[in-house]
Design a protein around this motif. Structure first.
Motif, PDB file in Angstrom:
ATOM      1  N   THR A 294      -4.633  -2.809  -4.672  1.00  0.00           N
ATOM      2  CA  THR A 294      -4.789  -3.132  -3.827  1.00  0.00           C
ATOM      3  C   THR A 294      -5.242  -4.543  -3.672  1.00  0.00           C
ATOM      4  OG1 THR A 294      -6.600  -1.147  -2.340  1.00  0.00           O
ATOM      5  CG2 THR A 294      -6.621  -3.310  -0.908  1.00  0.00           C
TER       6      THR A 294
ATOM      7  N   LEU B 173      -5.978  -8.343   2.262  1.00  0.00           N
ATOM      8  CA  LEU B 173      -6.565  -6.709   1.608  1.00  0.00           C
ATOM      9  C   LEU B 173      -7.216  -6.417   3.007  1.00  0.00           C
ATOM     10  CD1 LEU B 173      -8.331  -7.207  -1.359  1.00  0.00           C
ATOM     11  CD2 LEU B 173     -10.131  -7.983   0.426  1.00  0.00           C
TER      12      LEU B 173
ATOM     13  N   VAL C 203     -12.667  -4.726   6.723  1.00  0.00           N
ATOM     14  CA  VAL C 203     -12.137  -4.852   5.313  1.00  0.00           C
ATOM     15  C   VAL C 203     -12.622  -3.553   4.571  1.00  0.00           C
ATOM     16  CG1 VAL C 203     -11.851  -6.451   3.170  1.00  0.00           C
ATOM     17  CG2 VAL C 203     -10.355  -7.254   5.624  1.00  0.00           C
ATOM     18  N   LEU C 204     -13.672  -3.822   4.540  1.00  0.00           N
ATOM     19  CA  LEU C 204     -15.193  -3.054   4.085  1.00  0.00           C
ATOM     20  C   LEU C 204     -15.014  -1.383   4.281  1.00  0.00           C
ATOM     21  CD1 LEU C 204     -17.912  -4.810   3.785  1.00  0.00           C
ATOM     22  CD2 LEU C 204     -16.716  -4.515   2.084  1.00  0.00           C
TER      23      LEU C 204
ATOM     24  N   GLY D 114       1.025  -1.305   0.084  1.00  0.00           N
ATOM     25  CA  GLY D 114      -0.447   0.188  -0.109  1.00  0.00           C
ATOM     26  C   GLY D 114       1.338   1.219  -0.086  1.00  0.00           C
TER      27      GLY D 114
ATOM     28  N   ILE E  82     -11.432  -0.667   2.634  1.00  0.00           N
ATOM     29  CA  ILE E  82     -11.325   0.301   1.891  1.00  0.00           C
ATOM     30  C   ILE E  82     -12.295   1.281   1.571  1.00  0.00           C
ATOM     31  CG2 ILE E  82     -12.988  -0.676  -0.363  1.00  0.00           C
ATOM     32  CD1 ILE E  82     -11.493  -3.764   0.268  1.00  0.00           C
TER      33      ILE E  82
ATOM     34  N   ILE F 209      -8.567  -0.787  -5.508  1.00  0.00           N
ATOM     35  CA  ILE F 209      -9.470  -1.130  -6.160  1.00  0.00           C
ATOM     36  C   ILE F 209      -8.287  -2.449  -6.354  1.00  0.00           C
ATOM     37  CG2 ILE F 209     -10.491  -3.232  -6.366  1.00  0.00           C
ATOM     38  CD1 ILE F 209     -11.802  -1.393  -4.330  1.00  0.00           C
TER      39      ILE F 209
ATOM     40  N   THR G 182      -3.087  -3.990   2.783  1.00  0.00           N
ATOM     41  CA  THR G 182      -3.079  -3.382   1.717  1.00  0.00           C
ATOM     42  C   THR G 182      -3.927  -2.557   1.890  1.00  0.00           C
ATOM     43  OG1 THR G 182      -2.585  -5.403   0.760  1.00  0.00           O
ATOM     44  CG2 THR G 182      -2.640  -3.625  -0.319  1.00  0.00           C
ATOM     45  N   ALA G 183      -5.338  -2.603   2.394  1.00  0.00           N
ATOM     46  CA  ALA G 183      -6.300  -0.644   2.040  1.00  0.00           C
ATOM     47  C   ALA G 183      -5.892   0.471   3.686  1.00  0.00           C
ATOM     48  CB  ALA G 183      -7.726  -1.319   2.548  1.00  0.00           C
TER      49      ALA G 183
ATOM     50  N   THR H 226      -2.571   1.371   1.540  1.00  0.00           N
ATOM     51  CA  THR H 226      -3.200   2.598   0.862  1.00  0.00           C
ATOM     52  C   THR H 226      -3.287   4.141   0.769  1.00  0.00           C
ATOM     53  OG1 THR H 226      -3.488   0.986  -1.052  1.00  0.00           O
ATOM     54  CG2 THR H 226      -3.899   2.959  -1.421  1.00  0.00           C
TER      55      THR H 226
ATOM     56  N   GLY I 190      -9.527   4.057   2.569  1.00  0.00           N
ATOM     57  CA  GLY I 190      -8.744   3.450   1.480  1.00  0.00           C
ATOM     58  C   GLY I 190      -9.191   4.626   0.173  1.00  0.00           C
ATOM     59  N   SER I 191     -10.229   4.788  -0.542  1.00  0.00           N
ATOM     60  CA  SER I 191     -10.941   4.795  -1.782  1.00  0.00           C
ATOM     61  C   SER I 191     -11.283   6.272  -1.856  1.00  0.00           C
ATOM     62  CB  SER I 191     -11.981   4.200  -2.237  1.00  0.00           C
ATOM     63  OG  SER I 191     -12.051   2.436  -1.999  1.00  0.00           O
TER      64      SER I 191
END
Length: 250
Positions: free
Chosen positions: A105, A148, A234-235, A75, A238, A102, A151-152, A155, A241-242
């Motif tokens: 990631t 996952l 995780v959600l 990330g 993500i 995505i 990494t998110a 990032t 991070g997004s």
């Protein structure tokens, strides 16, 4: 969603990983050191305390550690790409930044899982023996969730940092505490109240617990709790991070 773009970015991460042989070899040094130094060094003490074989206990935690570091570094590579102009080339592609995030990631998570599999193979030579081979798919599922998640997280952190000057701060005050307070090196039961609370809010603790349970060791939280907590975090990571990645100035 542009699946072709996501696949292309995922593939690019794997190619970068496969070409960096020194990085692959170097990232195996720390897990091997932990397995040998701690596994055999503390093994007799662990056995005398009536806890059994320390290698059997330690191996899942070391696998989780290798995934954690590889995932966070994957990330953080966003910073390098931004400094050397590679990120700008990616950003001008006719796809959304969410899809770029995505793809990166998923690619970084796949690299981290491959690293975890390599460490898992090494543990077999050290003396680790998984008790339930039929649960190996569950083991890989936990590996992927851990990869996952972090990494998110990596990032998201890289999207905020301007350069690598803050990297050491992240390592000392975030990544290392996440590892050492996850129960990877010590049993998560019978802890002082304060430490028990910290372990329960550490997301890696649920990944380590899931790996231990699927590899035949005693499970602390339970598979259902481990999957649920990791899935929700995780959600969240993500999404965070997004959002942060979408605000990057290149």
């Amino acid at each position: 969603m542009n699946l072709i773009a996501i696949y292309t970015l995922w593939k690019r991460q794997l190619i970068r990983y496969s070409r960096s042989r020194s990085r692959i070899i170097g990232s195996l040094g720390q897990p091997i050191l932990f397995l040998v130094a701690l596994g055999f060094g503390f093994g007799p003490i662990f056995a005398k305390a009536g806890q059994g074989n320390y290698i059997q206990f330690l191996a899942p935690g070391v696998i989780a550690m290798s995934i954690l570091f590889t995932a966070v570094f994957a990330g953080i590579e966003v910073i390098w790409d931004r400094q050397f102009g590679f990120l700008k080339e990616t950003m001008v592609a006719p796809v959304s930044r969410f899809e770029i995030m995505i793809g990166r990631t998923l690619g970084g998570a796949t690299v981290a899982v491959l690293q975890g599999v390599l460490v898992f193979i090494i543990t077999l030579f050290i003396g680790f023996r998984p008790s339930h081979l039929y649960l190996l798919p569950v083991t890989f599922a936990f590996m992927f969730l851990i990869a996952l998640l972090f990494t998110a997280l990596g990032t998201a952190i890289a999207s905020v940092l301007e350069d690598m000057t803050g990297f050491q701060l992240i390592m000392n005050f975030l990544v290392m505490p996440i590892f050492f307070l996850s129960g990877a090196l010590f049993p998560p039961s019978g802890l002082p109240t304060a430490l028990d609370v910290i372990v329960k809010i550490d997301p890696l603790a649920y990944g380590v617990d899931g790996l231990r349970g699927s590899l035949g060791q005693a499970i602390h939280f339970g598979f259902g709790t481990d999957f649920l907590v990791l899935g929700v975090i995780v959600l969240i990571f993500i999404a965070a991070g997004s959002w942060l990645f979408s605000r990057i100035q290149v």
